[in-house]
Design an enzyme around this catalytic site. Structure first.
Site, PDB file in Angstrom:
ATOM      1  N   ARG A   1      -5.500  10.399  13.522  1.00  0.00           N
ATOM      2  CA  ARG A   1      -6.310  10.756  12.339  1.00  0.00           C
ATOM      3  C   ARG A   1      -5.432  11.409  11.280  1.00  0.00           C
ATOM      4  NH1 ARG A   1     -12.015  11.872  14.011  1.00  0.00           N
ATOM      5  NH2 ARG A   1     -12.149  13.390  12.351  1.00  0.00           N
TER       6      ARG A   1
ATOM      7  N   CYS B   1     -10.065  16.354   9.598  1.00  0.00           N
ATOM      8  CA  CYS B   1      -9.364  17.161  10.600  1.00  0.00           C
ATOM      9  C   CYS B   1      -9.836  16.729  11.990  1.00  0.00           C
ATOM     10  CB  CYS B   1      -9.704  18.630  10.375  1.00  0.00           C
ATOM     11  SG  CYS B   1      -9.332  19.161   8.709  1.00  0.00           S
TER      12      CYS B   1
ATOM     13  N   GLU C   1      -2.556  -9.951   0.754  1.00  0.00           N
ATOM     14  CA  GLU C   1      -1.905  -9.088   1.752  1.00  0.00           C
ATOM     15  C   GLU C   1      -2.239  -9.486   3.176  1.00  0.00           C
ATOM     16  OE1 GLU C   1      -3.146  -5.064   0.187  1.00  0.00           O
ATOM     17  OE2 GLU C   1      -1.134  -4.651   0.874  1.00  0.00           O
TER      18      GLU C   1
ATOM     19  N   LYS D   1       3.182   0.436   5.220  1.00  0.00           N
ATOM     20  CA  LYS D   1       2.100   1.276   4.687  1.00  0.00           C
ATOM     21  C   LYS D   1       2.599   2.118   3.520  1.00  0.00           C
ATOM     22  CE  LYS D   1      -1.906   2.976   4.201  1.00  0.00           C
ATOM     23  NZ  LYS D   1      -2.889   2.119   3.495  1.00  0.00           N
TER      24      LYS D   1
ATOM     25  N   TRP E   1      -6.106  18.384   8.093  1.00  0.00           N
ATOM     26  CA  TRP E   1      -5.741  17.478   7.017  1.00  0.00           C
ATOM     27  C   TRP E   1      -6.174  18.209   5.749  1.00  0.00           C
ATOM     28  CZ3 TRP E   1      -3.262  12.792   6.945  1.00  0.00           C
ATOM     29  CH2 TRP E   1      -3.281  12.083   5.770  1.00  0.00           C
TER      30      TRP E   1
ATOM     31  N   GLU F   1      -7.518  -6.168  -7.576  1.00  0.00           N
ATOM     32  CA  GLU F   1      -7.522  -5.545  -6.248  1.00  0.00           C
ATOM     33  C   GLU F   1      -8.027  -6.530  -5.197  1.00  0.00           C
ATOM     34  OE1 GLU F   1      -6.140  -3.168  -4.987  1.00  0.00           O
ATOM     35  OE2 GLU F   1      -7.194  -2.831  -3.105  1.00  0.00           O
TER      36      GLU F   1
ATOM     37  N   LYS G   1      -5.848  -7.791  -1.972  1.00  0.00           N
ATOM     38  CA  LYS G   1      -6.346  -7.692  -0.581  1.00  0.00           C
ATOM     39  C   LYS G   1      -6.210  -9.034   0.118  1.00  0.00           C
ATOM     40  CE  LYS G   1      -6.328  -4.232  -0.011  1.00  0.00           C
ATOM     41  NZ  LYS G   1      -5.803  -3.546  -1.125  1.00  0.00           N
TER      42      LYS G   1
ATOM     43  N   HIS H   1      -7.242 -19.550 -21.706  1.00  0.00           N
ATOM     44  CA  HIS H   1      -5.909 -19.537 -22.340  1.00  0.00           C
ATOM     45  C   HIS H   1      -4.843 -20.059 -21.385  1.00  0.00           C
ATOM     46  CE1 HIS H   1      -7.571 -17.450 -25.763  1.00  0.00           C
ATOM     47  NE2 HIS H   1      -8.189 -16.635 -24.931  1.00  0.00           N
TER      48      HIS H   1
ATOM     49  N   ASN I   1     -14.151  21.318  10.820  1.00  0.00           N
ATOM     50  CA  ASN I   1     -13.821  20.090  10.104  1.00  0.00           C
ATOM     51  C   ASN I   1     -14.912  19.888   9.068  1.00  0.00           C
ATOM     52  OD1 ASN I   1     -12.885  17.638   9.253  1.00  0.00           O
ATOM     53  ND2 ASN I   1     -13.767  16.480  10.962  1.00  0.00           N
ATOM     54  N   GLY I   2     -14.528  19.662   7.804  1.00  0.00           N
ATOM     55  CA  GLY I   2     -15.523  19.472   6.741  1.00  0.00           C
ATOM     56  C   GLY I   2     -15.181  20.361   5.563  1.00  0.00           C
TER      57      GLY I   2
HETATM   58  C1  AGP Z   1      -2.262  -1.763  -0.982  1.00  0.00           C
HETATM   59  O1  AGP Z   1      -3.153  -2.504  -0.166  1.00  0.00           O
HETATM   60  C2  AGP Z   1      -0.830  -1.955  -0.541  1.00  0.00           C
HETATM   61  N1  AGP Z   1      -0.662  -1.451   0.777  1.00  0.00           N
HETATM   62  C3  AGP Z   1       0.192  -1.444  -1.532  1.00  0.00           C
HETATM   63  O2  AGP Z   1       0.040  -2.184  -2.735  1.00  0.00           O
HETATM   64  C4  AGP Z   1       0.080   0.047  -1.912  1.00  0.00           C
HETATM   65  O3  AGP Z   1      -1.073   0.272  -2.674  1.00  0.00           O
HETATM   66  C5  AGP Z   1       1.319   0.418  -2.766  1.00  0.00           C
HETATM   67  O4  AGP Z   1       2.464   0.243  -1.974  1.00  0.00           O
HETATM   68  C6  AGP Z   1       1.261   1.858  -3.292  1.00  0.00           C
HETATM   69  O5  AGP Z   1       1.211   2.753  -2.208  1.00  0.00           O
HETATM   70  P1  AGP Z   1       0.854   4.290  -2.518  1.00  0.00           P
HETATM   71  O6  AGP Z   1      -0.545   4.303  -3.024  1.00  0.00           O
HETATM   72  O7  AGP Z   1       1.006   5.001  -1.208  1.00  0.00           O
HETATM   73  O8  AGP Z   1       1.814   4.784  -3.571  1.00  0.00           O
END
Ligand code: AGP
Length: 604
Positions: free
Chosen positions: A27, A2, A487, A599, A75, A480, A484, A503, A99-100
């Site tokens: 935020r 928050c 991306e 995002k 939040w 993951e 990263k 394989h 906040n907390g």
């Molecule tokens: C993750 O780094 C990416 N931005 C993307 O794969 C993301 O995780 C995916 O679009 C799912 O988003 P969400 O967790 O908001 O559902």
């Protein structure tokens, strides 16, 4: 995460509070409010949604005399985003913002209700103002009552409180959540949870330390430490760059969010762990009645935390678990049976593919649960139950702290289920809980490691691709790490089970192929090591991430020796996050907003 603002002075208090809240907009929040005490009269306004709704509500309100004002953007962590749950919270003649998380709020609330206090909200925060007014009845001063109240709180908090019983004064307390106070030549006092709202208003600021509490008046700033000893403020000059301030001085939001993981994971754990069990007060105990299988469904990074969860659910709770990519499940005409708990995972709670699978599951009559970071999102509103990850707003498009808090929630949920199903002994659960408590420390970023990764990253700017490899839960972590890198550096990378390299993929092994090998000490180390040796024997370039020195690697990133593989998981997660960040920086990419990405993918 928050946001808090406060002002004591004779300027336009309302305007100062609202512009301060606007500076905290980055935020993220789902509701906001202000309370102003001027001429011994309180005015308070709250609104859900965008800040403009609060500005609309307050447009007739004028502050034209000396006043004490507090403001808050919420939040949600306890209670839905509603006006009633929005801060500031009112007692009889006092308002508080916070906040907390007050860990012992339930006990305090129970005692207060038994004494006849009426609560309006579902929040933990409201207990603060009622506890203060309870103490006020027997105290010789408002400050004495405030001091007693603070001593009775457990958990994390940054608090501002104003009361008619001590007009022209703002009381504050800080423990675990950030807050600072600013001053200027006009003797005004400004408060905020981060320095952005104070830029341009104050010249000098004092960042409160844990345990600090006290009050401000027109002529005084009185700070006391946890022992009740008065302490001198430590003023420092305020930065002038707002964007840098929003990033807390980091180069990118993603970097800030990697460094925040320790703090936000502590928030994820807060109020959910006793010595012997995991508590989810947001779950009805009957949610798992009749459930024989868990189906996890997500996209992207959330899919990787779901894969990680599947190992923990089967290992700890002995419950059959499957994992689906949402965009595949949607069109596969799947078999969905009502003895399956359908769990969707989403940072945003708005991802179109995941949302559609949630609708499918509900239509098929399945019980549904969402693990999400945004309260009041579409998925949270639609699912039968939800667990919030409490990561705070994640600005970097490449997800980091959302993933970390999702895995933390799943680890807790696997233990919650193990207790309900009696598949782990209480000693085993107690040990796992002790390990969970070590996670925040395991994701602390050390300057040494970050600098080593920064230097190493110059070697990984080309070549014909990367493999990230790992076994067991380190396979989803490898996925993951590869995501990263793709991306934000736009280099090709694949995550692969270590045991699968022979394989087919090993045909790619040559000096131009870089393999990032996750080699945890406490999970299949020898097997993983032999997989990597197969690659090394074919002259592939190897970067080993491990607490154990691996002499056949070209590069080696040392991690700490832990007592359990899950702590190794979290530390190696930070390493692969930082590696992709530093490679991207060297390539000159936009780390926070990589090309072609959004995002939240709210379209198919
Ligand atoms: C993750 O780094 C990416 N931005 C993307 O794969 C993301 O995780 C995916 O679009 C799912 O988003 P969400 O967790 O908001 O559902």
């Amino acid at each position: 995460m928050c946001g808090i603002v406060g002002y004591l002075g004779e300027k336009d208090t309302k305007g100062i509070l609202l512009s301060g809240l606007k500076e905290l907009e980055y935020r993220g929040y789902d509701s906001a409010g202000i309370a102003v005490l001027q001429k011994n009269d309180f005015q308070s306004y709250k609104a859900v949604g965008k800040l403009i709704n609060l500005e609309e509500k307050t447009k007739e309100f004028v502050t034209d005399s000396f006043a004490a004002g507090i403001g808050h953007t919420r939040w949600a962590t306890h209670g839905k985003p509603t006006e009633l749950n929005a801060h500031p919270h009112l007692g009889e003649s006092s308002y508080v913002v916070h906040n907390g998380i007050i860990e012992n709020y339930a006990q305090l609330k129970k005692e207060l209700v038994a004494e006849g206090v009426t609560f309006l909200s579902q929040t933990d925060t409201e207990v603060i103002v009622h506890q203060f007014e309870k103490n006020l009845k027997s105290a010789t001063s408002a400050f004495e009552a405030f001091t007693k109240t603070v001593s009775e709180l457990e958990g994390a908090y940054a608090i501002l409180l104003v009361t008619k019983s001590e007009e022209k004064t703002i009381f504050f307390a800080k423990q675990g959540s950030p807050m600072l106070v600013g001053i200027n030549a006009e003797n005004e006092k400004y408060f905020a949870s981060s320095d952005t709202p104070l830029i341009g208003q104050c010249t000098d600021v004092n960042y409160f330390e844990d345990g600090d509490y006290g009050y401000v008046t027109k002529d005084e700033l009185a700070i006391f430490d946890i022992t009740g000893t008065k302490k001198e403020p430590i003023f420092q000059k305020l930065s002038t760059n707002k964007l840098s301030a929003q990033k807390d001085g980091y180069r990118f939001f993603m970097e800030k969010e990697i460094y925040e993981q320790s703090t936000v994971i502590s928030d994820t754990l807060l109020g959910r762990l006793t010595e012997t069990e995991v508590l989810f007060d947001e779950l009805d105990a009957n949610l798992f009645d009749g459930i024989k299988e868990i189906k996890l469904c997500a996209c992207g990074t959330s899919y990787h935390s779901a894969l990680t969860a599947s190992y923990m659910f089967e290992r700890h709770a002995r419950i059959k678990t499957s994992v689906e990519v949402a965009s595949e499940l949607r069109y596969r005409d799947p078999i969905l049976t009502t003895d399956t708990l359908f769990v969707v995972i989403s940072q945003s709670g708005e991802t179109a593919d995941t949302l559609e699978t949630l609708k499918m599951a509900k239509k098929a009559g399945l019980k549904t649960l969402v693990i999400c970071n945004v309260d009041n999102s579409s998925m949270v509103r639609l699912a039968d139950a939800s667990i919030l990850t409490r990561a705070g707003v994640e600005k970097g498009v490449a997800s980091t702290k959302a993933f970390a808090t999702q895995v933390t929630v799943f680890w807790m949920l696997s233990l919650y289920l193990a207790k309900a199903k009696n598949t782990l002994t209480s000693d085993e659960i107690t040990k796992q809980i002790q390990l969970l408590r070590e996670v925040p420390a395991s994701v602390q970023v050390s300057d040494t490691i970050h600098e080593k990764i920064r230097r190493l990253s110059k070697r990984y700017l080309n070549g014909h691709g990367f493999f990230f490899i790992g076994r067991d839960v380190f396979f989803p972590l490898a996925l993951e790490g590869a995501l990263k890198l793709k991306e934000i550096s736009y280099l090709h990378a694949e995550g692969y089970p270590s045991g699968e390299m022979k394989h087919g993929p090993i045909a790619l092994a040559d000096p131009g192929l870089t393999t990032i090998a996750l080699l945890p000490q406490h999970l299949l180390y020898e097997k993983s090591k032999s997989n990597v040796e197969e690659l090394s024997a074919r002259d592939a370039t190897i970067c080993a991430i491990s607490p154990l020195v691996f002499d056949k690697a070209d590069d080696y990133i040392p991690t700490k020796e832990h007592t359990d593989y899950m702590l190794e998981f979290f530390e190696m997660m930070v390493v692969v996050q930082l590696l992709s960040l530093e490679i991207s920086v060297r390539l000159g990419n936009d780390v926070d907003m990589p090309r072609n990405l959004a995002k939240s993918v709210t379209v198919e």
